[in-house]
Design a protein around this motif. Structure first.
Motif, mmCIF file in Angstrom:
data_model
loop_
_atom_site.group_PDB
_atom_site.id
_atom_site.type_symbol
_atom_site.label_atom_id
_atom_site.label_comp_id
_atom_site.label_asym_id
_atom_site.label_seq_id
_atom_site.Cartn_x
_atom_site.Cartn_y
_atom_site.Cartn_z
ATOM 1 N N VAL A 170 24.505 12.928 7.534
ATOM 2 C CA VAL A 170 23.421 13.007 8.159
ATOM 3 C C VAL A 170 22.239 11.945 7.708
ATOM 4 C CG1 VAL A 170 21.101 14.104 8.904
ATOM 5 C CG2 VAL A 170 23.423 15.249 9.201
ATOM 6 N N LEU A 180 23.563 8.241 7.602
ATOM 7 C CA LEU A 180 23.558 7.623 8.985
ATOM 8 C C LEU A 180 21.998 7.668 9.798
ATOM 9 C CD1 LEU A 180 26.694 8.699 10.509
ATOM 10 C CD2 LEU A 180 26.455 6.723 9.340
ATOM 11 N N SER A 181 21.133 8.388 9.186
ATOM 12 C CA SER A 181 19.716 8.639 9.965
ATOM 13 C C SER A 181 19.124 7.388 10.194
ATOM 14 C CB SER A 181 19.225 9.759 9.435
ATOM 15 O OG SER A 181 18.673 9.543 7.922
ATOM 16 N N ALA A 182 17.975 7.503 11.254
ATOM 17 C CA ALA A 182 17.344 6.337 11.067
ATOM 18 C C ALA A 182 16.660 6.036 9.762
ATOM 19 C CB ALA A 182 16.262 6.549 12.502
ATOM 20 N N SER A 238 20.930 3.018 14.830
ATOM 21 C CA SER A 238 21.144 4.621 14.858
ATOM 22 C C SER A 238 22.192 5.122 15.302
ATOM 23 C CB SER A 238 19.920 5.260 15.599
ATOM 24 O OG SER A 238 19.623 6.399 15.605
ATOM 25 N N LEU A 279 23.330 8.127 14.089
ATOM 26 C CA LEU A 279 23.333 9.821 14.066
ATOM 27 C C LEU A 279 23.308 10.270 15.549
ATOM 28 C CD1 LEU A 279 23.638 11.813 12.001
ATOM 29 C CD2 LEU A 279 21.177 11.750 11.972
ATOM 30 N N TYR A 280 23.754 11.244 15.861
ATOM 31 C CA TYR A 280 23.926 11.945 17.414
ATOM 32 C C TYR A 280 24.695 11.193 18.178
ATOM 33 C CZ TYR A 280 20.545 14.831 14.807
ATOM 34 O OH TYR A 280 19.971 15.552 13.846
ATOM 35 N N THR A 281 25.558 10.482 17.864
ATOM 36 C CA THR A 281 26.575 9.808 18.690
ATOM 37 C C THR A 281 28.001 10.199 18.497
ATOM 38 O OG1 THR A 281 26.746 7.918 17.203
ATOM 39 C CG2 THR A 281 24.809 7.820 18.508
ATOM 40 N N GLY A 301 24.856 16.700 17.864
ATOM 41 C CA GLY A 301 23.987 17.463 18.532
ATOM 42 C C GLY A 301 24.380 18.427 19.120
ATOM 43 N N LYS A 305 17.463 12.002 23.171
ATOM 44 C CA LYS A 305 18.314 11.355 22.052
ATOM 45 C C LYS A 305 19.244 12.483 21.626
ATOM 46 C CE LYS A 305 19.156 8.603 18.036
ATOM 47 N NZ LYS A 305 20.181 7.764 18.387
ATOM 48 N N VAL A 306 18.556 14.029 21.299
ATOM 49 C CA VAL A 306 19.277 15.063 20.738
ATOM 50 C C VAL A 306 18.877 16.429 21.061
ATOM 51 C CG1 VAL A 306 18.005 14.734 18.791
ATOM 52 C CG2 VAL A 306 19.986 16.009 18.635
ATOM 53 N N PHE A 307 19.706 17.190 21.527
ATOM 54 C CA PHE A 307 19.375 18.455 21.872
ATOM 55 C C PHE A 307 19.888 19.240 20.546
ATOM 56 C CE2 PHE A 307 20.394 16.528 26.064
ATOM 57 C CZ PHE A 307 19.655 17.200 26.902
ATOM 58 N N TRP A 308 18.543 19.900 20.287
ATOM 59 C CA TRP A 308 18.810 20.808 19.078
ATOM 60 C C TRP A 308 19.538 22.219 19.368
ATOM 61 C CZ3 TRP A 308 15.874 24.954 20.289
ATOM 62 C CH2 TRP A 308 14.444 24.696 20.875
ATOM 63 N N GLN A 309 19.867 22.891 18.227
ATOM 64 C CA GLN A 309 20.493 24.117 18.234
ATOM 65 C C GLN A 309 19.936 25.190 17.234
ATOM 66 O OE1 GLN A 309 24.896 23.929 17.959
ATOM 67 N NE2 GLN A 309 24.519 24.755 20.158
ATOM 68 N N GLN A 347 17.574 22.392 12.322
ATOM 69 C CA GLN A 347 17.818 21.098 12.954
ATOM 70 C C GLN A 347 16.728 20.252 13.749
ATOM 71 O OE1 GLN A 347 20.929 21.247 16.154
ATOM 72 N NE2 GLN A 347 21.681 19.426 15.314
ATOM 73 N N GLN A 378 14.893 18.681 10.893
ATOM 74 C CA GLN A 378 15.695 17.574 10.243
ATOM 75 C C GLN A 378 15.518 16.410 11.102
ATOM 76 O OE1 GLN A 378 18.633 16.398 11.271
ATOM 77 N NE2 GLN A 378 18.863 14.862 9.753
ATOM 78 N N SER A 432 13.396 13.101 9.602
ATOM 79 C CA SER A 432 14.279 11.719 9.220
ATOM 80 C C SER A 432 14.016 10.735 10.216
ATOM 81 C CB SER A 432 16.011 12.300 9.520
ATOM 82 O OG SER A 432 16.156 12.576 10.758
ATOM 83 N N GLY A 433 12.838 11.095 10.981
ATOM 84 C CA GLY A 433 12.316 9.883 11.777
ATOM 85 C C GLY A 433 13.428 9.372 13.056
ATOM 86 N N GLN A 434 14.359 10.405 13.505
ATOM 87 C CA GLN A 434 15.144 10.305 14.462
ATOM 88 C C GLN A 434 14.938 9.992 15.795
ATOM 89 O OE1 GLN A 434 18.228 9.948 12.839
ATOM 90 N NE2 GLN A 434 19.125 8.956 14.575
#
Lengths: 288, 367
Positions: A126, A129-131, A148, A150-152, A233, B226-230, B234, B237, B241-243
């Motif tokens: 994580v 690979l994170s932004a 980016s 991550l989450y792919t 994700g 972009k992302v679904f958290w659980q 998370q 994070q 992490s600026g995601q």
């Protein structure tokens, strides 16, 4: 032990069957109790509880179930191929390298993933690979970013491969140890190029090991849960997440049982294909 | 509040954890059986808990005093995020080992109650709770505790302007930035879609959910998620992490990030209220004693303040807010300033239609 074989008093490393069975009995009991019985019950439950055979129909007809199954199988195939290629390369280098330092470094690379917990290992990826992480910054410096990952699906594949490379490397190292290196030297001496020698001599000899290692990696990859969730994700459509949701969130054991049996069947089918490809004897020798 | 333990004995290795939990439950059950009925000195009260800081807070704020007053020995069996499955499993096996549940999430609590697995409050006790806590905090089976809000968060270092309410969060033309969204607890997730679609926040608790309509709203948003958290860690994070610069997350986790220096704007307007509930498990060994524990908690606002100060989640007694530092009280979902901006999910509808919504959300998420 010294008189374990036969009545003539001669020493033998082979135990009489009754002693061997007695020694194996606890292991067999554990196998029956913790593997055979639960899997049998799981299969029976999937067919007799809830909607019965309809449980399978529910899994395979739901978009989430179908996509999870297809994604899991495709990802496992991809991971198996890449892990066997990388693990095989590592194992071969360890086998042929004459440098102690290089062998040590390669063993370290193979063993390092085993020394880390699953969550730690995935969080390391994580971070990587994170932004604005190290990889993203490096690519930006080269004018190739921002990227980016991550989450792919790419991130999930990287995480799974990192975990599975050691399994492939260990399986193949044993196979490579049994290959006589002088055969490759002979091929080179007869004018074969390096690539021709590998393709014509090494790969055919290593084929059972490659298939066995690939089957092992594939079967383990089918059950990945933490890596898809952390790197892909909650939306990552993997069967382990799907099953987990039906057990713990929806409390629908029949659907979860059916989905689990489907995964089991896929794993057994791949093992069957592996057997058919290389033959039982060669596969057994490769796994030994 | 609703953290999922990823790895270890939590979500990972479900069957192993179920087996271990079953052993623990059997051990707990043996202890209970050996101790006799409710209220006797030395009785063991088994509470389905969350583990970690939640258990520690409950122990410190309530159980130390309650146990010494009643001669009880309270113990936790941790099942973070999976209490519903554990209670259902115990009922299916006719071996109910838990006596009470600590801060059980709303969707699970209403579902278990609809299935007859939580004990209804006696009329007198319910009236007492309503008098002490206010009718809004009390249900037919318990009272809210450990509640939070699903709020909009916006990283002000990365966003020039932030959505000011839920309708703007769903406006992808005005805010095309990638965002994060809930991958669990469908009823709370779809409540935000209802608000974005124009249902007034005062009506969400009683309006039957139009599943097709909310999924249409969510499908329009999905390309921007972009992302679904659980889990809560998370969520943190992903933001840290600026995601993504934008998202919906739990209010307690959002303020924790701010305290760590992340430049976040928290928007409560149109968020979803996420109440959790203390309740007594039906068919438990010590229902009467568990019921006394609920009364103890409801009637001790100072203890509730202690709990909130540790966990930073909301507590039901309005007087508890007065015992808290203003900086913490202002962050709680039950603070009237925040509560009036939140939409309460229709848990009663969900309890009757959970399978329909869960399947639809699963297909939306992963289909």
């Amino acid at each position: 032990m010294s008189t374990a074989a036969g009545g003539d008093g001669a020493w033998s490393a082979v135990l009489p069957n009754r002693y061997a069975l007695a020694l194996l009995a606890p292991l067999l009991a554990v196998l029956l109790a913790l593997v055979v019985y639960p899997l049998g019950k799981l299969t029976v439950d999937s067919l007799t509880s809830g909607a019965g055979v309809g449980n399978y129909e529910a899994v395979l007809s739901s978009p989430a179930g179908r996509r999870a199954l297809v994604t899991t199988i495709l990802a496992s195939v991809l991971v198996s191929v890449v892990a066997v290629a990388l693990g095989g390369t590592l194992a071969w280098q360890i086998r042929v390298s004459s440098s102690r330092w290089l062998r040590g470094a390669l063993w370290l690379a193979v063993l390092a993933p085993f020394w880390m917990g699953t969550v730690v290992k995935n969080y390391a990826i994580v971070i990587l690979l994170s932004a604005e992480g190290p990889l993203d910054r490096a690519l930006q410096t080269l004018g190739l970013g921002p990227v980016s990952w991550l989450y792919t699906s790419t991130a999930v594949a990287i995480g799974m491969v990192y975990t599975m490379v050691p399994y492939a490397a260990f399986a193949l190292y044993g196979v490579f140890l049994g290959i006589d290196r002088s055969l490759l030297d002979a091929a080179r001496g007869l004018g074969a190029s390096r690539a021709r020698a590998i393709a014509g001599v090494l790969l055919p000899l290593a084929l059972p090991g490659l298939v066995a290692g690939g089957a092992l990696v594939f079967a383990i990859s089918l059950g990945f849960y933490v890596t898809p969730v952390l790197l892909g994700g909650a939306q990552a459509p993997f069967m382990a997440s799907y099953i987990q949701d039906y057990i713990f969130t929806f409390y629908d054991y029949p659907i979860a049982s059916a989905a689990s049996v489907i995964l089991l069947v896929v794993a057994l089918a791949v093992l069957g294909v592996a057997l058919a490809l290389v033959g039982r004897g060669r596969l057994r020798r490769a796994l030994a | 509040m609703r953290d999922l333990i990823i790895g270890g004995a939590g979500r990972l290795g479900g069957r192993v954890s179920v087996a271990l939990a079953a052993l623990a439950l059997l051990a707990g059950g043996a202890a209970i059986a050996g101790c006799g009925g409710s209220g006797k000195s030395g009785t063991t009260l088994t509470i389905g808990g969350w583990g970690g800081v939640i258990d520690e807070a409950t122990q410190k704020a309530y159980l130390n005093q309650f146990d010494s007053q009643t001669g009880t020995k309270s113990q936790f069996v941790d099942a973070p995020g999976v209490q519903l499955a554990r209670v259902e499993a115990q009922n299916a096996a006719h071996q109910v080992q838990w006596d009470a549940v600590d801060s059980l999430d709303g969707g699970s609590a209403f579902t278990l109650y609809a299935k007859g697995q939580l004990l209804p409050l006696p009329a007198a006790q319910r009236a007492s709770f309503e008098s002490e806590l206010g009718a809004q905090k009390v249900t037919p089976f318990g009272f809210s505790h450990g509640s939070l809000g699903d709020v909009i968060v916006c990283n002000t270092e990365k966003m020039k302007s932030c959505p000011s309410d839920m309708a703007q969060f769903y406006d992808t033309k005005a805010f095309p930035q990638p965002r994060m969204f809930g991958g669990i607890e469908p009823i709370e997730a779809i409540t935000t879609a209802e608000v974005a679609a124009g249902i007034p926040i005062a009506h969400t608790a009683t309006t039957p959910v139009d599943v097709k309509a909310v999924l249409k709203t969510l499908e329009a948003l999905k390309p921007y998620i972009k992302v679904f958290w659980q889990s809560g860690d998370q969520q943190q994070q992903i933001i840290r992490s600026g995601q993504v610069p934008l998202g919906i997350m739990w209010s307690d986790r959002a303020y924790q990030l701010i305290s760590q220096g992340v430049k976040l704007k928290v928007v409560w307007a149109g968020g979803a209220y996420e109440p959790s509930y203390w309740a007594v498990v039906k068919s438990g060994h010590n229902a009467a004693l568990a019921s006394r524990l609920l009364t103890f908690i409801a009637s001790h606002p100072r203890s509730q303040a202690t709990w909130a100060e540790i966990v930073h989640d909301s507590v039901p007694n309005p007087r508890a807010l007065g015992y808290l530092p203003a900086s913490i009280a202002s962050q709680l979902a039950d603070n009237p300033v925040n509560l009036k901006q939140l939409a309460t999910p229709n848990f009663t509808w969900y309890a009757q239609h959970s399978e329909e919504l869960n399947t639809a959300y699963e297909n939306f998420l992963r289909g």
